[in-house]
Design a protein around this motif. Sequence first.
Motif, PDB file in Angstrom:
ATOM      1  N   UNK A 367      66.444  71.408  37.777  1.00  0.00           N
ATOM      2  CA  UNK A 367      65.623  70.911  36.747  1.00  0.00           C
ATOM      3  C   UNK A 367      64.169  71.080  37.285  1.00  0.00           C
ATOM      4  N   UNK A 368      63.979  70.799  38.641  1.00  0.00           N
ATOM      5  CA  UNK A 368      62.616  71.040  39.180  1.00  0.00           C
ATOM      6  C   UNK A 368      62.144  72.373  39.224  1.00  0.00           C
ATOM      7  N   UNK A 369      63.183  73.340  39.545  1.00  0.00           N
ATOM      8  CA  UNK A 369      62.976  74.807  39.355  1.00  0.00           C
ATOM      9  C   UNK A 369      62.481  75.206  38.227  1.00  0.00           C
ATOM     10  N   UNK A 370      63.220  74.821  37.146  1.00  0.00           N
ATOM     11  CA  UNK A 370      63.000  75.340  35.898  1.00  0.00           C
ATOM     12  C   UNK A 370      61.797  74.773  35.201  1.00  0.00           C
ATOM     13  N   UNK A 371      61.468  73.681  35.636  1.00  0.00           N
ATOM     14  CA  UNK A 371      59.961  73.313  35.323  1.00  0.00           C
ATOM     15  C   UNK A 371      59.027  73.821  36.062  1.00  0.00           C
ATOM     16  N   UNK A 372      59.244  74.402  37.155  1.00  0.00           N
ATOM     17  CA  UNK A 372      58.070  74.816  37.995  1.00  0.00           C
ATOM     18  C   UNK A 372      58.015  76.312  37.741  1.00  0.00           C
ATOM     19  N   UNK A 373      59.205  77.197  37.216  1.00  0.00           N
ATOM     20  CA  UNK A 373      58.956  78.345  36.739  1.00  0.00           C
ATOM     21  C   UNK A 373      57.986  78.581  35.725  1.00  0.00           C
ATOM     22  N   UNK A 374      57.636  77.372  34.599  1.00  0.00           N
ATOM     23  CA  UNK A 374      56.464  77.592  33.774  1.00  0.00           C
ATOM     24  C   UNK A 374      55.205  77.502  34.297  1.00  0.00           C
ATOM     25  N   UNK A 375      55.138  77.409  35.526  1.00  0.00           N
ATOM     26  CA  UNK A 375      53.755  77.262  36.216  1.00  0.00           C
ATOM     27  C   UNK A 375      53.426  78.568  37.046  1.00  0.00           C
ATOM     28  N   UNK A 376      54.096  78.894  38.091  1.00  0.00           N
ATOM     29  CA  UNK A 376      53.841  79.944  38.911  1.00  0.00           C
ATOM     30  C   UNK A 376      55.129  80.085  39.789  1.00  0.00           C
ATOM     31  N   UNK A 377      55.406  81.402  40.495  1.00  0.00           N
ATOM     32  CA  UNK A 377      56.233  81.578  41.576  1.00  0.00           C
ATOM     33  C   UNK A 377      56.234  80.950  42.723  1.00  0.00           C
ATOM     34  N   UNK A 378      54.993  80.129  43.057  1.00  0.00           N
ATOM     35  CA  UNK A 378      54.478  79.370  44.250  1.00  0.00           C
ATOM     36  C   UNK A 378      55.317  78.379  43.767  1.00  0.00           C
ATOM     37  N   UNK A 379      54.918  77.520  42.802  1.00  0.00           N
ATOM     38  CA  UNK A 379      55.564  76.360  42.540  1.00  0.00           C
ATOM     39  C   UNK A 379      57.242  76.381  42.361  1.00  0.00           C
ATOM     40  N   UNK A 380      57.731  77.383  42.151  1.00  0.00           N
ATOM     41  CA  UNK A 380      59.257  77.607  42.004  1.00  0.00           C
ATOM     42  C   UNK A 380      59.643  77.368  43.711  1.00  0.00           C
ATOM     43  N   UNK A 381      58.818  78.208  44.471  1.00  0.00           N
ATOM     44  CA  UNK A 381      59.365  78.288  45.902  1.00  0.00           C
ATOM     45  C   UNK A 381      59.101  76.746  46.438  1.00  0.00           C
ATOM     46  N   UNK A 382      58.237  75.998  46.060  1.00  0.00           N
ATOM     47  CA  UNK A 382      57.975  74.650  46.538  1.00  0.00           C
ATOM     48  C   UNK A 382      59.253  73.587  46.051  1.00  0.00           C
ATOM     49  N   UNK A 383      59.651  73.870  44.735  1.00  0.00           N
ATOM     50  CA  UNK A 383      60.822  73.160  44.125  1.00  0.00           C
ATOM     51  C   UNK A 383      61.980  73.507  44.953  1.00  0.00           C
ATOM     52  N   UNK A 384      62.131  74.926  45.312  1.00  0.00           N
ATOM     53  CA  UNK A 384      63.425  75.383  46.194  1.00  0.00           C
ATOM     54  C   UNK A 384      63.456  74.427  47.621  1.00  0.00           C
ATOM     55  N   UNK A 385      62.273  74.544  48.073  1.00  0.00           N
ATOM     56  CA  UNK A 385      62.330  74.079  49.488  1.00  0.00           C
ATOM     57  C   UNK A 385      62.492  72.420  49.393  1.00  0.00           C
ATOM     58  N   UNK A 386      61.826  71.774  48.366  1.00  0.00           N
ATOM     59  CA  UNK A 386      62.210  70.480  48.347  1.00  0.00           C
ATOM     60  C   UNK A 386      63.589  70.045  48.102  1.00  0.00           C
ATOM     61  N   UNK A 387      64.397  70.993  47.283  1.00  0.00           N
ATOM     62  CA  UNK A 387      65.720  70.781  46.927  1.00  0.00           C
ATOM     63  C   UNK A 387      66.539  70.939  48.387  1.00  0.00           C
ATOM     64  N   UNK A 388      66.119  71.845  49.376  1.00  0.00           N
ATOM     65  CA  UNK A 388      66.858  72.262  50.444  1.00  0.00           C
ATOM     66  C   UNK A 388      66.864  71.092  51.273  1.00  0.00           C
TER      67      UNK A 388
END
Length: 486
Positions: A367-388
């Motif tokens: 869910x976090x990654x999908x929401x972050x993808x609407x902002x930027x690839x940097x936000x997507x990376x942040x969501x992935x790292x937080x999930x790990x």
Amino acid sequence: MSLAPRAARGTSVTVFGQVLKFAIQASSILILARIIPPAEFGVFTMVAAIAALAAVVGDFGLSFAAIQAPIITAKERTNLFWLNLCIGALGSGTMFACAPLIADFYGEPRLTPVAQWMSLSFILLSLAVQHRAQLTREMRFGLLAGAEIAAQAVGLAVAVPIALSGAGVMALVAQQLTAYGVLLVTALLGARWLPGLPSFSTSIRSYVRYGSHTMGGALVNYASTNVDKIAIGASASAADLGIYGRMYQLFSLPLQQLAAPLTRVALPTLSKLLQEPRRYEAFLVRAQLCLAYSFGLGFAFIFGTANELVPLVLGPGWQDGISVLQVLCIGGFFQGIGYVNYWVFLSRGRMDIQLWLGIATRSITVVAVILASTISILWVAGAVAAGLVLNWIVYSTLGMRMVGLRPSVVLRNALWPMIISIPAAILLSWISEYLQISMSAGLPVLVASATLLIYVGVCVVLIPQVRRDARAIVATMTMAVRRTSQ
């Protein structure tokens, strides 16, 4: 040869093989990134994110089921082979038929032939599952390591001339399929086993039950680790996806080179130590110490020198991915040290626990990654790292308690590597940035490397716990080298 020497020798052979494999993969990234533009990598990543299902579906968790079983008969292995093949054929046919739908989803017509060619990966991978499982059961790690080295080398040799001809994304497709083909051929030749006809009187229900839980966990992991590429491909440009995909590959290289292959050594070893709790825990402690310090200092170096490392490795045109790589490195440390949790679940046959905990934690990540993808690839990376990070915390605390293991066994070894790595990453980042502004290119990496070595040396000398950890790691590696030379 007894279990301990075989495990030590398997570890050293695996690590040595991964060093060679890493060199080839790094060369592949360095060479192809200078021939193929980011947008072409983006197109390939769109399909590769879906084709990654081949490794999950084609295996169906049956390789680990076969490795973990105390005894497996020839008829059981034969039935498992045919089940893997049927599942792979079904996956291949489905992806081939859905290729136009995949192209429509991304709005990229070129994806149809790419997806159709990549559908072959389901067949190639499923055919090799039981042969590679047999080699793992027999602890023939040298052959497995050699096969992976050959696969990477031949794949690169095939891709380069195709890329130079201007084929772009098809060079990447050829590289992937060639590597899978080499892995299949070496597994068939190495195992020296040909399956017969299916035996309908032989049940493999217990293997399927074990495998279904393993595959369930793998599917959850697949969803959380590939939803970022799919979401970026659907909402951003192919160039953005190409940049993110390359940064993700750089971030995952250390994980692929060390943690994943060591699973082949750890699983049969831990499975044989289940009735000896002290030796079981001792193996986990030593393994995690090696992982924690290796990943902590490795990702600290990548984080601190990313400004220089990305242009040096990939060439011009990839600078937009520097911050993405740095953020992913934070999650990479926790993913790396979390491999011991995975080994515990596998060896104790409790993949059901990993499955249900994974559904809970990784659903949040998706869910976090999908929401972050609407902002930027940097936000997507942040969501992935937080999930790990979240995944590691839950598995290391609740997960370990649920399998009857003290959480402290896997938690305490992460503390000092974390304490050392965080300031190391910050220090290296500052030094690299300062030197990049004031001096010539390339020097920051060299100076940062020397600084990291000095910093680690000071920590080892001044901190008693780190000295003890260093001695344990050196003792483990020394034993591995001695066993290999015998």
